[in-house]
Design a protein around this motif. Structure first.
Motif, PDB file in Angstrom:
ATOM      1  N   CYS A  70      71.079  46.152  17.968  1.00  0.00           N
ATOM      2  CA  CYS A  70      70.251  45.047  18.473  1.00  0.00           C
ATOM      3  C   CYS A  70      70.114  45.036  19.990  1.00  0.00           C
ATOM      4  CB  CYS A  70      70.808  43.703  17.997  1.00  0.00           C
ATOM      5  SG  CYS A  70      72.303  43.132  18.871  1.00  0.00           S
ATOM      6  N   GLY A  71      70.880  45.847  20.713  1.00  0.00           N
ATOM      7  CA  GLY A  71      71.012  45.698  22.160  1.00  0.00           C
ATOM      8  C   GLY A  71      69.811  46.104  22.981  1.00  0.00           C
ATOM      9  N   TYR A  72      68.829  46.818  22.385  1.00  0.00           N
ATOM     10  CA  TYR A  72      67.628  47.189  23.132  1.00  0.00           C
ATOM     11  C   TYR A  72      66.570  46.086  23.080  1.00  0.00           C
ATOM     12  CZ  TYR A  72      63.766  50.170  24.789  1.00  0.00           C
ATOM     13  OH  TYR A  72      62.721  50.704  25.512  1.00  0.00           O
ATOM     14  N   LEU A  73      66.820  45.058  22.290  1.00  0.00           N
ATOM     15  CA  LEU A  73      65.801  44.025  22.077  1.00  0.00           C
ATOM     16  C   LEU A  73      65.297  43.392  23.387  1.00  0.00           C
ATOM     17  CD1 LEU A  73      64.252  42.749  19.745  1.00  0.00           C
ATOM     18  CD2 LEU A  73      66.087  41.066  19.539  1.00  0.00           C
ATOM     19  N   PRO A  74      66.172  43.038  24.352  1.00  0.00           N
ATOM     20  CA  PRO A  74      65.648  42.491  25.611  1.00  0.00           C
ATOM     21  C   PRO A  74      64.772  43.487  26.375  1.00  0.00           C
ATOM     22  CG  PRO A  74      67.974  41.955  25.371  1.00  0.00           C
ATOM     23  CD  PRO A  74      67.648  42.956  24.299  1.00  0.00           C
ATOM     24  N   ALA A  75      65.096  44.767  26.308  1.00  0.00           N
ATOM     25  CA  ALA A  75      64.260  45.781  26.957  1.00  0.00           C
ATOM     26  C   ALA A  75      62.914  45.891  26.250  1.00  0.00           C
ATOM     27  CB  ALA A  75      64.977  47.136  26.960  1.00  0.00           C
ATOM     28  N   LEU A  76      62.901  45.752  24.929  1.00  0.00           N
ATOM     29  CA  LEU A  76      61.647  45.770  24.177  1.00  0.00           C
ATOM     30  C   LEU A  76      60.787  44.565  24.558  1.00  0.00           C
ATOM     31  CD1 LEU A  76      60.327  47.516  21.863  1.00  0.00           C
ATOM     32  CD2 LEU A  76      61.060  45.696  20.312  1.00  0.00           C
ATOM     33  N   ALA A 131      67.200  36.736  31.739  1.00  0.00           N
ATOM     34  CA  ALA A 131      65.929  36.126  31.324  1.00  0.00           C
ATOM     35  C   ALA A 131      65.318  36.887  30.152  1.00  0.00           C
ATOM     36  CB  ALA A 131      64.955  36.089  32.504  1.00  0.00           C
ATOM     37  N   ASP A 132      65.394  38.225  30.187  1.00  0.00           N
ATOM     38  CA  ASP A 132      64.897  39.036  29.068  1.00  0.00           C
ATOM     39  C   ASP A 132      65.689  38.739  27.799  1.00  0.00           C
ATOM     40  OD1 ASP A 132      63.015  40.467  30.694  1.00  0.00           O
ATOM     41  OD2 ASP A 132      64.670  41.720  31.415  1.00  0.00           O
ATOM     42  N   ALA A 133      67.004  38.611  27.951  1.00  0.00           N
ATOM     43  CA  ALA A 133      67.850  38.327  26.792  1.00  0.00           C
ATOM     44  C   ALA A 133      67.497  36.977  26.177  1.00  0.00           C
ATOM     45  CB  ALA A 133      69.326  38.365  27.185  1.00  0.00           C
ATOM     46  N   GLU A 134      67.273  35.965  27.007  1.00  0.00           N
ATOM     47  CA  GLU A 134      66.926  34.641  26.476  1.00  0.00           C
ATOM     48  C   GLU A 134      65.584  34.670  25.753  1.00  0.00           C
ATOM     49  OE1 GLU A 134      68.884  32.105  26.196  1.00  0.00           O
ATOM     50  OE2 GLU A 134      70.489  33.151  27.275  1.00  0.00           O
ATOM     51  N   LYS A 135      64.615  35.426  26.274  1.00  0.00           N
ATOM     52  CA  LYS A 135      63.339  35.562  25.577  1.00  0.00           C
ATOM     53  C   LYS A 135      63.535  36.224  24.214  1.00  0.00           C
ATOM     54  CE  LYS A 135      60.537  35.917  29.802  1.00  0.00           C
ATOM     55  NZ  LYS A 135      59.722  36.842  30.651  1.00  0.00           N
TER      56      LYS A 135
END
Length: 460
Positions: A70-76, A131-135
Motif C-alpha cells: 500500500c505504500g506507493y499510494l501517496p505517490a500515485l 499532505a499526499d498521505a492524507e489525500k
C-alpha cells in the motif's frame, strides 16, 4: 472488444512493490500499490514515472496494509490518481497508520540526508509528503469481507480473509465471465492471533505470492526466543527486536506474555517504541474485544493477550532516546522490521557495538535491507551515513513469519475448486518464485509462470 490485460508493474523478480495493472478497453485499475524495498535497483523504481496515466485509473484494490502493498499510494495520488481505494475495514484502519508513518519517514530521511550531506540530490526531497498521505487516506473505501464492490469500467471485487495481518484479504475479481484470484500475502494456519485463511475460490487466472516459495518453516516454537532472552538477561543486555508494526509487534507481545506466564523467561520490562506500532495495537485490541471473526476465539479469556505484564508504551522522543542505552535488562520492540527506517535505527546504532546486547530478527529480510545484512553476518552496517560495528549477537527467528511457507501455499491452492488456466507466481525472489512454480506444475498439474517486470498478459 479488446480482451482484458494484466501488467506486472511490481512484485516481479522481487519480493516487494506489489502493483498489478488491469485494463479493460480504456478503463484501468490497480491491484495493490506497494513500495519497492531492499536493493537500490528496486528502490529506484519508486522514483520512476508511473507507467500509466494515474488520473485515469478508476480504482485501487488493496489486499492489506503492509508497505510493500500500500505504500506507493501517496505517490500515485501525487501523480494524479483520485479514484476509490477498495479494502477491508481492518486494512483501512491500518493503512491510515502505515501511510502517515511512511510520509513522516520520507520527510525525516530527506532531512537527515540534507543535514548529513550524504545525498546526491540538492536539496534531498521525499518521494511523497504528509499532505499526499492524507489525500490517499481520504480515498480509502472500506468493504466488508464477502461483499462484492464495483471496480469502475472493469467489473467487481470480493475480498476474502487471508489470515496474514488484520484486514488482509485475497481478492476475487470478476471481469465479465472471467475470474481473477490475487492471493495478496497469505497467512499461516498457526497464526497465534488470527483465524486461518479461507479456502481459495475458483478462478480462471491466479496470482500467488511466493515469499517463502522455496522454503518451509520450522514448527512454531518459542524455545529459541526463550533461550535468547534468558542468555541476554544474564549478561545485563537488551533484547532488541526490529518488528513490523502492524502485525509482528502484537504477535511478539502475545508470545512474550505466554512465556512470562509460564516462567520460561525472566519477567523483564517490555518496551514498544514505535508510534505506528502503538496505533496498530489499538486496532488489534479493538478487534479482539469486539470478537472479530478474523481473530482466533478465546484470546481474551486470560486478560489482555498483548500485555506481558510489565509493558511500557513509548510515546515521546525523549523516552525513546533513553532506551538507546538501557541501564537494566529489558526487551525492546521497535520498527521497522527490516531496519529500513524509524526509531529502531537509533537503537541499533547504539546497541550493535556492544556484545552484551542481542538483536532478534523476527521476519523476512529483503535483500538490500539492513536487516538482511545483519542476517547475512555483516560486521558493520551503515546507519544515517555512518558505519556501525556489529558486536551484538544477531539471532534469526523465522518461525514467527506471518507468511505461508511453500508447503502451506501449495496446500492452500490445492483446495481450489477448479484448476486455473494459468497461475502467475509473483512477490518472491527469483529462486523462490521459480521453485514454487515448479511445484505447482509438478504437484498440481497447473500451468505456472513467473512473469517478468512490466510484462503484459491477456486474462480474458
Amino acid at each position: 472488444m479488446t480482451k482484458p490485460t494484466l501488467t506486472f508493474l511490481g512484485a516481479a523478480g522481487t519480493v516487494t512493490g506489489s502493483r498489478f495493472l488491469l485494463r479493460v478497453e480504456d478503463a484501468g485499475a490497480l491491484v495493490d500499490c506497494g513500495l519497492f524495498q531492499g536493493e537500490r535497483v528496486w528502490r529506484r523504481r519508486n522514483w520512476a514515472p508511473f507507467p500509466a496515466d494515474a488520473s485515469r485509473l478508476s480504482t485501487v484494490v488493496l489486499t492489506h496494509a503492509h508497505l510493500d502493498h500500500c505504500g506507493y499510494l501517496p505517490a500515485l495520488v501525487r501523480a494524479g490518481f483520485h479514484g476509490q481505494v477498495l479494502c477491508t475495514p481492518g486494512t483501512a484502519a491500518l493503512a491510515a497508520i502505515v501511510l502517515r508513518d511512511a510520509a513522516h519517514l520520507q520527510e525525516e530521511d530527506a532531512e537527515h540526508a540534507r543535514a548529513g550531506g550524504y545525498s546526491k540530490h540538492d536539496p534531498p526531497l521525499p518521494l511523497f509528503d504528509e499532505a499526499d498521505a492524507e489525500k490517499a487516506i481520504g480515498l480509502l473505501r472500506p468493504v466488508p469481507f464477502g461483499r462484492p464492490a464495483e471496480i469502475g469500467g472493469i467489473g467487481s471485487v470480493t475480498l476474502h480473509p487471508a489470515g496474514h495481518i488484520l484486514g488482509s484479504a485475497f481478492a476475487e475479481i470478476t471481469i465479465g465471465a472471467r475470474t481473477l484470484l490475487v492471493s495478496g500475502d497469505l497467512g499461516r494456519p498457526v497464526h497465534p492471533l488470527l483465524a486461518p485463511p479461507q479456502p481459495p475460490v475458483g478462478a480462471d487466472v491466479v496470482l500467488v505470492e511466493s515469499t517463502y516459495g522455496d522454503r518451509t518453516h520450522d514448527p512454531l516454537s518459542t524455545d529459541r526466543l526463550a533461550s535468547t532472552i534468558r542468555r541476554t538477561a544474564r549478561r545485563g543486555g537488551t533484547v532488541l527486536m526490529p518488528a513490523f508494526a502492524v502485525d509482528r509487534t502484537p504477535v511478539l507481545l502475545h508470545h512474550l506474555k505466554v512465556l512470562m506466564d509460564a516462567d520460561q523467561i525472566p519477567h523483564l520490562p517490555v518496551y514498544v517504541d514505535s508510534p505506528m506500532a502503538l496505533a496498530a495495537l489499538d486496532v488489534y485490541r479493538r478487534a479482539i474485544q469486539e470478537r472479530s471473526p478474523e481473530v482466533r476465539a478465546g484470546l481474551e479469556r486470560d486478560g489482555d493477550p498483548l500485555d506481558p505484564g510489565d509493558l511500557h508504551l513509548v510515546h515521546s522522543v525523549e523516552q525513546s532516546m533513553r532506551l538507546n542505552q538501557p541501564d537494566h535488562p529489558c526487551i525492546l520492540i521497535s520498527a521497522s522490521g527490516m531496519a529500513t527506517g524509524g526509531r529502531v535505527l537509533h537503537h541499533l546504532a547504539h546497541q550493535l557495538p556492544q556484545s552484551r546486547h542481542t538483536v532478534v530478527l523476527t521476519g523476512f529480510q529483503v535483500p538490500g535491507t539492513r536487516g538482511r545484512a545483519l542476517l547475512d553476518g555483516a560486521k558493520a552496517i551503515k546507519i544515517h551515513g555512518k558505519y556501525v560495528p556489529v558486536r551484538a549477537d544477531v539471532v534469526p527467528a523465522p518461525e514467527f513469519s506471518a507468511h505461508a511457507d511453500a508447503d502451506e501455499l501449495v496446500a492452500w491452492l490445492h483446495r481450489a475448486p477448479r484448476r486455473p488456466e494459468t497461475a502467475y507466481v509473483v512477490h518472491g525472489e527469483p529462486d523462490a518464485a521459480w521453485t514454487l512454480a515448479g511445484r505447482l506444475t509438478g504437484q498440481l498439474d497447473w500451468t505456472a509462470v513467473v512473469p517478468r517486470y512490466l510484462e503484459t498478459v491477456v486474462v480474458g
